[in-house]
Design a protein around this motif. Sequence first.
Motif, PDB file in Angstrom:
ATOM      1  N   LEU A 161     -12.107  -3.858  -2.393  1.00 55.55           N
ATOM      2  CA  LEU A 161     -12.657  -3.300  -1.154  1.00 55.55           C
ATOM      3  C   LEU A 161     -11.605  -2.480  -0.413  1.00 55.55           C
ATOM      4  O   LEU A 161     -11.912  -1.418   0.146  1.00 55.55           O
ATOM      5  N   ARG A 162     -10.357  -2.941  -0.413  1.00 50.68           N
ATOM      6  CA  ARG A 162      -9.290  -2.162   0.218  1.00 50.68           C
ATOM      7  C   ARG A 162      -9.101  -0.842  -0.510  1.00 50.68           C
ATOM      8  O   ARG A 162      -8.881   0.197   0.119  1.00 50.68           O
ATOM      9  N   ASP A 163      -9.154  -0.865  -1.837  1.00 52.76           N
ATOM     10  CA  ASP A 163      -9.042   0.376  -2.602  1.00 52.76           C
ATOM     11  C   ASP A 163     -10.173   1.334  -2.241  1.00 52.76           C
ATOM     12  O   ASP A 163      -9.967   2.544  -2.120  1.00 52.76           O
ATOM     13  N   SER A 164     -11.379   0.793  -2.068  1.00 56.04           N
ATOM     14  CA  SER A 164     -12.526   1.641  -1.720  1.00 56.04           C
ATOM     15  C   SER A 164     -12.345   2.292  -0.358  1.00 56.04           C
ATOM     16  O   SER A 164     -12.838   3.390  -0.117  1.00 56.04           O
ATOM     17  N   ALA A 165     -11.643   1.608   0.538  1.00 59.12           N
ATOM     18  CA  ALA A 165     -11.432   2.147   1.884  1.00 59.12           C
ATOM     19  C   ALA A 165     -10.305   3.166   1.931  1.00 59.12           C
ATOM     20  O   ALA A 165     -10.143   3.864   2.939  1.00 59.12           O
ATOM     21  N   GLU A 166      -9.525   3.278   0.860  1.00 62.07           N
ATOM     22  CA  GLU A 166      -8.354   4.145   0.874  1.00 62.07           C
ATOM     23  C   GLU A 166      -8.718   5.597   1.153  1.00 62.07           C
ATOM     24  O   GLU A 166      -8.002   6.303   1.867  1.00 62.07           O
ATOM     25  N   LEU A 167      -9.838   6.050   0.605  1.00 63.89           N
ATOM     26  CA  LEU A 167     -10.232   7.444   0.793  1.00 63.89           C
ATOM     27  C   LEU A 167     -10.559   7.732   2.257  1.00 63.89           C
ATOM     28  O   LEU A 167     -10.217   8.792   2.783  1.00 63.89           O
ATOM     29  N   TYR A 168     -11.218   6.776   2.917  1.00 62.33           N
ATOM     30  CA  TYR A 168     -11.503   6.965   4.343  1.00 62.33           C
ATOM     31  C   TYR A 168     -10.215   7.016   5.153  1.00 62.33           C
ATOM     32  O   TYR A 168     -10.082   7.826   6.073  1.00 62.33           O
ATOM     33  N   ARG A 169      -9.266   6.145   4.819  1.00 61.57           N
ATOM     34  CA  ARG A 169      -8.003   6.158   5.556  1.00 61.57           C
ATOM     35  C   ARG A 169      -7.288   7.490   5.388  1.00 61.57           C
ATOM     36  O   ARG A 169      -6.667   8.009   6.324  1.00 61.57           O
ATOM     37  N   SER A 170      -7.368   8.046   4.189  1.00 58.40           N
ATOM     38  CA  SER A 170      -6.676   9.307   3.937  1.00 58.40           C
ATOM     39  C   SER A 170      -7.311  10.474   4.679  1.00 58.40           C
ATOM     40  O   SER A 170      -6.625  11.438   5.015  1.00 58.40           O
ATOM     41  N   TRP A 171      -8.616  10.392   4.937  1.00 53.98           N
ATOM     42  CA  TRP A 171      -9.283  11.463   5.680  1.00 53.98           C
ATOM     43  C   TRP A 171      -9.325  11.151   7.172  1.00 53.98           C
ATOM     44  O   TRP A 171     -10.144  11.675   7.922  1.00 53.98           O
ATOM     45  N   SER A 172      -8.428  10.272   7.596  1.00 56.32           N
ATOM     46  CA  SER A 172      -8.330   9.957   9.028  1.00 56.32           C
ATOM     47  C   SER A 172      -6.868   9.966   9.434  1.00 56.32           C
ATOM     48  O   SER A 172      -6.388   9.047  10.074  1.00 56.32           O
ATOM     49  N   GLN A 173      -6.152  11.005   9.043  1.00 55.81           N
ATOM     50  CA  GLN A 173      -4.714  11.056   9.270  1.00 55.81           C
ATOM     51  C   GLN A 173      -4.348  10.892  10.742  1.00 55.81           C
ATOM     52  O   GLN A 173      -3.248  10.462  11.065  1.00 55.81           O
ATOM     53  N   GLN A 174      -5.281  11.212  11.641  1.00 45.38           N
ATOM     54  CA  GLN A 174      -4.955  11.169  13.060  1.00 45.38           C
ATOM     55  C   GLN A 174      -5.107   9.778  13.669  1.00 45.38           C
ATOM     56  O   GLN A 174      -4.700   9.552  14.803  1.00 45.38           O
ATOM     57  N   HIS A 175      -5.693   8.815  12.912  1.00 43.40           N
ATOM     58  CA  HIS A 175      -6.010   7.536  13.545  1.00 43.40           C
ATOM     59  C   HIS A 175      -4.774   6.776  13.993  1.00 43.40           C
ATOM     60  O   HIS A 175      -4.787   6.106  15.017  1.00 43.40           O
ATOM     61  N   SER A 176      -3.677   6.877  13.215  1.00 47.50           N
ATOM     62  CA  SER A 176      -2.495   6.105  13.588  1.00 47.50           C
ATOM     63  C   SER A 176      -1.767   6.726  14.776  1.00 47.50           C
ATOM     64  O   SER A 176      -0.889   6.112  15.360  1.00 47.50           O
ATOM     65  N   ARG A 177      -2.118   7.985  15.132  1.00 41.76           N
ATOM     66  CA  ARG A 177      -1.534   8.616  16.305  1.00 41.76           C
ATOM     67  C   ARG A 177      -2.460   8.530  17.510  1.00 41.76           C
ATOM     68  O   ARG A 177      -2.224   9.161  18.526  1.00 41.76           O
ATOM     69  N   HIS A 178      -3.517   7.753  17.372  1.00 41.35           N
ATOM     70  CA  HIS A 178      -4.446   7.576  18.477  1.00 41.35           C
ATOM     71  C   HIS A 178      -3.687   6.967  19.655  1.00 41.35           C
ATOM     72  O   HIS A 178      -2.930   6.003  19.501  1.00 41.35           O
ATOM     73  N   PRO A 179      -3.862   7.526  20.855  1.00 40.00           N
ATOM     74  CA  PRO A 179      -3.067   7.078  22.006  1.00 40.00           C
ATOM     75  C   PRO A 179      -3.243   5.605  22.345  1.00 40.00           C
ATOM     76  O   PRO A 179      -2.366   5.000  22.950  1.00 40.00           O
ATOM     77  N   GLY A 180      -4.368   5.011  21.958  1.00 37.35           N
ATOM     78  CA  GLY A 180      -4.600   3.608  22.277  1.00 37.35           C
ATOM     79  C   GLY A 180      -4.217   2.663  21.164  1.00 37.35           C
ATOM     80  O   GLY A 180      -4.594   1.480  21.204  1.00 37.35           O
ATOM     81  N   ARG A 181      -3.451   3.149  20.185  1.00 40.57           N
ATOM     82  CA  ARG A 181      -3.164   2.311  19.029  1.00 40.57           C
ATOM     83  C   ARG A 181      -1.688   2.347  18.655  1.00 40.57           C
ATOM     84  O   ARG A 181      -1.055   3.390  18.669  1.00 40.57           O
ATOM     85  N   ASP A 182      -1.164   1.175  18.258  1.00 35.29           N
ATOM     86  CA  ASP A 182       0.206   1.044  17.781  1.00 35.29           C
ATOM     87  C   ASP A 182       0.148   0.349  16.426  1.00 35.29           C
ATOM     88  O   ASP A 182       0.163  -0.885  16.341  1.00 35.29           O
ATOM     89  N   VAL A 183       0.061   1.129  15.355  1.00 38.97           N
ATOM     90  CA  VAL A 183      -0.101   0.579  14.017  1.00 38.97           C
ATOM     91  C   VAL A 183       1.117  -0.236  13.602  1.00 38.97           C
ATOM     92  O   VAL A 183       0.986  -1.269  12.938  1.00 38.97           O
ATOM     93  N   ILE A 184       2.305   0.207  13.990  1.00 39.58           N
ATOM     94  CA  ILE A 184       3.524  -0.526  13.648  1.00 39.58           C
ATOM     95  C   ILE A 184       3.474  -1.935  14.239  1.00 39.58           C
ATOM     96  O   ILE A 184       3.775  -2.929  13.563  1.00 39.58           O
ATOM     97  N   ALA A 185       3.060  -2.021  15.490  1.00 38.13           N
ATOM     98  CA  ALA A 185       2.956  -3.323  16.142  1.00 38.13           C
ATOM     99  C   ALA A 185       1.880  -4.186  15.499  1.00 38.13           C
ATOM    100  O   ALA A 185       2.044  -5.410  15.361  1.00 38.13           O
ATOM    101  N   GLU A 186       0.779  -3.565  15.075  1.00 38.02           N
ATOM    102  CA  GLU A 186      -0.286  -4.321  14.423  1.00 38.02           C
ATOM    103  C   GLU A 186       0.203  -4.976  13.143  1.00 38.02           C
ATOM    104  O   GLU A 186      -0.097  -6.147  12.868  1.00 38.02           O
ATOM    105  N   HIS A 187       0.960  -4.239  12.340  1.00 38.54           N
ATOM    106  CA  HIS A 187       1.456  -4.801  11.085  1.00 38.54           C
ATOM    107  C   HIS A 187       2.484  -5.907  11.336  1.00 38.54           C
ATOM    108  O   HIS A 187       2.486  -6.933  10.648  1.00 38.54           O
ATOM    109  N   ARG A 188       3.341  -5.706  12.327  1.00 44.56           N
ATOM    110  CA  ARG A 188       4.327  -6.743  12.642  1.00 44.56           C
ATOM    111  C   ARG A 188       3.629  -8.009  13.133  1.00 44.56           C
ATOM    112  O   ARG A 188       4.016  -9.125  12.765  1.00 44.56           O
ATOM    113  N   THR A 189       2.596  -7.849  13.956  1.00 47.73           N
ATOM    114  CA  THR A 189       1.841  -9.007  14.436  1.00 47.73           C
ATOM    115  C   THR A 189       1.199  -9.762  13.279  1.00 47.73           C
ATOM    116  O   THR A 189       1.234 -11.003  13.238  1.00 47.73           O
ATOM    117  N   LEU A 190       0.621  -9.031  12.335  1.00 51.09           N
ATOM    118  CA  LEU A 190       0.012  -9.678  11.174  1.00 51.09           C
ATOM    119  C   LEU A 190       1.041 -10.484  10.400  1.00 51.09           C
ATOM    120  O   LEU A 190       0.781 -11.621   9.988  1.00 51.09           O
TER     121      LEU A 190
END
Length: 253
Positions: A161-190
């Motif tokens: 399922l993660r592999d299937s989602a990879e294409l969507y993630r690649s066509w959303s290059q701007q999501h990690s720069r979304h002003p309301g999101r801190d992806v680095i912090a999310e991964h560290r929290t996990l």
Amino acid sequence: MARSTYGTRADDTFATMRADILAGRLAPGEKLKFPELGARYGVGVGVLREALTRLVEQDLVRSQPHQGFQVTPLSAEDLTDLTAARVAIECLVLRMSLAEGDTPWESDLVAKHHTLERTPQYDQDDPERVSDAWSRAHADFHHTLLAGCRNSRLLGIANSLRDSAELYRSWSQQHSRHPGRDVIAEHRTLMELALARDTEAAVEALARHISHTTEILLDGNRAAQADGGLPGPRPEHSVRMTGAEPIAVETSP
């Protein structure tokens, strides 16, 4: 051709095609014709067919009877269904991973997170595109997060399922720069919640992490409808999600 040489060429072709799909050099819905692919990658039909078959298994490519292969089209409905499936399965597997993961698993998780955090997220030659190295580190971290689970069947479904989602993630290059999101912090929290074996908080964080990307994509797509779609990895292309219909890939002037 010796099997070892053939296998190496097939592996290399698979890896290169996969990177081209995720980078948008081969766009969603694009037809994949053997003559063109052979000229592009410098290999024969046998090698291409093996590489394409593996990409089909990862849901990055679709095989259509009497029509050949194409890069998997994208749709809002599929993204919504995929997200619901991922939340249900990955959260279940995470619970098992935290219950069954041992000390070597903990060490591997810390190492994978360290690699992810230290890998530049964006391509130096194309700052608008997530780098291949970061994409690999990101996948490795999430696979390791779940790898403490000893049920290989469930783990295989979650990774698929993660592999299937990879294409969507690649066509959303701007999501990690979304002003309301801190992806680095999310991964560290996990990572920290997993190491603390705080199961409920870790499951909640993973569900939020998965769903957040989908919410941003769908919100961005709705906002971009009037402009023809959500910008993709290639500046000369745009994509549009319309219900169950595939995303249309349009070439800008």
